[in-house]
Design a protein around this motif. Structure first.
Motif, short mmCIF file in Angstrom:
data_model
loop_
_atom_site.label_atom_id
_atom_site.label_comp_id
_atom_site.label_asym_id
_atom_site.label_seq_id
_atom_site.Cartn_x
_atom_site.Cartn_y
_atom_site.Cartn_z
N PHE A 19 23.34 20.13 10.82
CA PHE A 19 23.44 20.44 9.40
C PHE A 19 22.06 20.78 8.85
O PHE A 19 21.09 20.10 9.13
CB PHE A 19 24.04 19.25 8.63
N VAL A 20 22.04 21.86 8.04
CA VAL A 20 20.81 22.39 7.48
C VAL A 20 20.87 22.26 5.97
O VAL A 20 21.85 22.66 5.34
CB VAL A 20 20.64 23.88 7.88
N ALA A 21 19.79 21.72 5.40
CA ALA A 21 19.70 21.58 3.95
C ALA A 21 18.61 22.49 3.40
O ALA A 21 17.49 22.52 3.93
CB ALA A 21 19.41 20.14 3.57
N THR A 22 18.97 23.25 2.37
CA THR A 22 18.01 24.06 1.62
C THR A 22 18.23 23.77 0.14
O THR A 22 19.12 23.00 -0.23
CB THR A 22 18.22 25.57 1.90
N VAL A 23 17.43 24.41 -0.71
CA VAL A 23 17.51 24.17 -2.15
C VAL A 23 18.02 25.43 -2.85
O VAL A 23 17.43 26.51 -2.71
CB VAL A 23 16.13 23.78 -2.72
N ASN A 24 19.13 25.28 -3.59
CA ASN A 24 19.68 26.39 -4.37
C ASN A 24 18.74 26.73 -5.53
O ASN A 24 17.91 25.90 -5.93
CB ASN A 24 21.05 25.99 -4.94
N ASP A 26 19.19 26.68 -8.62
CA ASP A 26 19.28 25.74 -9.74
C ASP A 26 18.77 24.34 -9.38
O ASP A 26 18.90 23.40 -10.16
CB ASP A 26 20.71 25.67 -10.28
N GLY A 27 18.21 24.19 -8.18
CA GLY A 27 17.64 22.91 -7.76
C GLY A 27 18.61 21.99 -7.04
O GLY A 27 18.21 20.93 -6.55
N THR A 28 19.87 22.36 -6.96
CA THR A 28 20.85 21.54 -6.26
C THR A 28 20.74 21.78 -4.75
O THR A 28 20.26 22.82 -4.31
CB THR A 28 22.28 21.84 -6.74
N PRO A 29 21.23 20.83 -3.95
CA PRO A 29 21.15 21.00 -2.50
C PRO A 29 22.22 21.96 -1.98
O PRO A 29 23.31 22.07 -2.55
CB PRO A 29 21.37 19.60 -1.96
N ASN A 30 21.87 22.65 -0.92
CA ASN A 30 22.82 23.48 -0.17
C ASN A 30 22.85 22.93 1.25
O ASN A 30 21.81 22.86 1.91
CB ASN A 30 22.36 24.94 -0.15
N LEU A 31 24.00 22.48 1.70
CA LEU A 31 24.15 21.94 3.04
C LEU A 31 25.05 22.87 3.83
O LEU A 31 26.14 23.23 3.37
CB LEU A 31 24.76 20.54 2.98
N SER A 32 24.59 23.27 5.02
CA SER A 32 25.31 24.25 5.79
C SER A 32 25.38 23.85 7.26
O SER A 32 24.36 23.52 7.86
CB SER A 32 24.60 25.61 5.65
N PRO A 33 26.57 23.86 7.86
CA PRO A 33 26.70 23.52 9.28
C PRO A 33 26.21 24.67 10.16
O PRO A 33 26.38 25.85 9.82
CB PRO A 33 28.21 23.30 9.46
#
Length: 155
Positions: A19-24, A26-33
Motif C-alpha cells: 500500500f502506497v500513501a500520498t497526499v491529495n 486538499d491535504g487528505t491522504p490517498n492510499l493506493s494498493p
C-alpha cells in the motif's frame, strides 16, 4: 551501506500487495494498493503506474510518499518513507520494473511509467502478537494464519 536490508528485500519481493500513501491536493491522504513493488537498489524501491492517476498526480505536486509492505502470514513487514520521482517508458528503471511484471502477469497491463522512490527512512511493522504473546515465533504465526485463511504455502 544502504537503508534496505536483506530482510526488507525478502519482504518486498514476497509481498503480493503493498500500500502506497500520498497526499491529495486538499491535504487528505490517498492510499493506493500496488502489486508491482520491487527493490531497485540499496536505498530505492519502485512500482509500476498501471492504474494510478491520483498517485501520480499527487506525486507531481508533492513527492512525499510512504509504502507499506507486509507479509500477511508472518504478520510483519516494513514501512518505507521517501521522495518519489516519475520514470518514463524506455528508462532503465522503467524496464527494470516493467519487464519482470509483464513476464509474470502478461502484457495486457499497461505500464504508463514507474514511481522510483529514494527511501529516506525504513521502519519495521510488527503485529501486536509479537509483543503480547510470550514466545510467539514467525513460524507459529505463519502456521496460524495459513490455517485461518485456509491456505498452504506453494511448493
Amino acid at each position: 551501506m544502504g537503508l534496505i536490508t536483506d530482510d526488507m528485500k525478502r519482504i518486498v519481493e514476497s509481498t503480493r500487495l503493498a500500500f502506497v500513501a500520498t497526499v491529495n491536493p486538499d491535504g487528505t491522504p490517498n492510499l493506493s494498493p500496488k502489486s508491482s513493488l520491487a527493490v531497485l537498489g540499496e536505498d530505492r524501491i519502485g512500482f509500476a503506474d498501471i492504474a494510478s492517476p491520483n498517485t501520480v498526480r499527487n506525486l507531481g505536486a508533492n513527492p512525499a510518499i510512504e509504502v507499506n509492505a507486509i507479509d500477511i502470514f508472518m504478520r510483519r513487514g516494513y514501512r518505507f518513507r521517501g521522495t518519489a520521482t516519475l520514470e518514463p517508458p524506455g528508462s532503465a528503471v522503467y524496464e527494470r520494473i516493467a519487464e519482470p511484471f509483464w513476464a509474470e502477469n502478461g502484457r495486457s497491463f499497461p505500464i504508463h511509467g514507474v514511481v522510483n522512490i529514494a527511501v529516506e527512512k525504513a521502519l519495521p511493522v510488527l503485529s501486536p502478537a509479537y509483543t503480547f504473546i510470550d514466545g510467539v515465533t514467525e513460524d507459529a504465526l505463519r502456521d496460524a494464519y495459513y490455517a485461518k485463511y485456509g491456505v498452504r504455502p506453494a511448493d
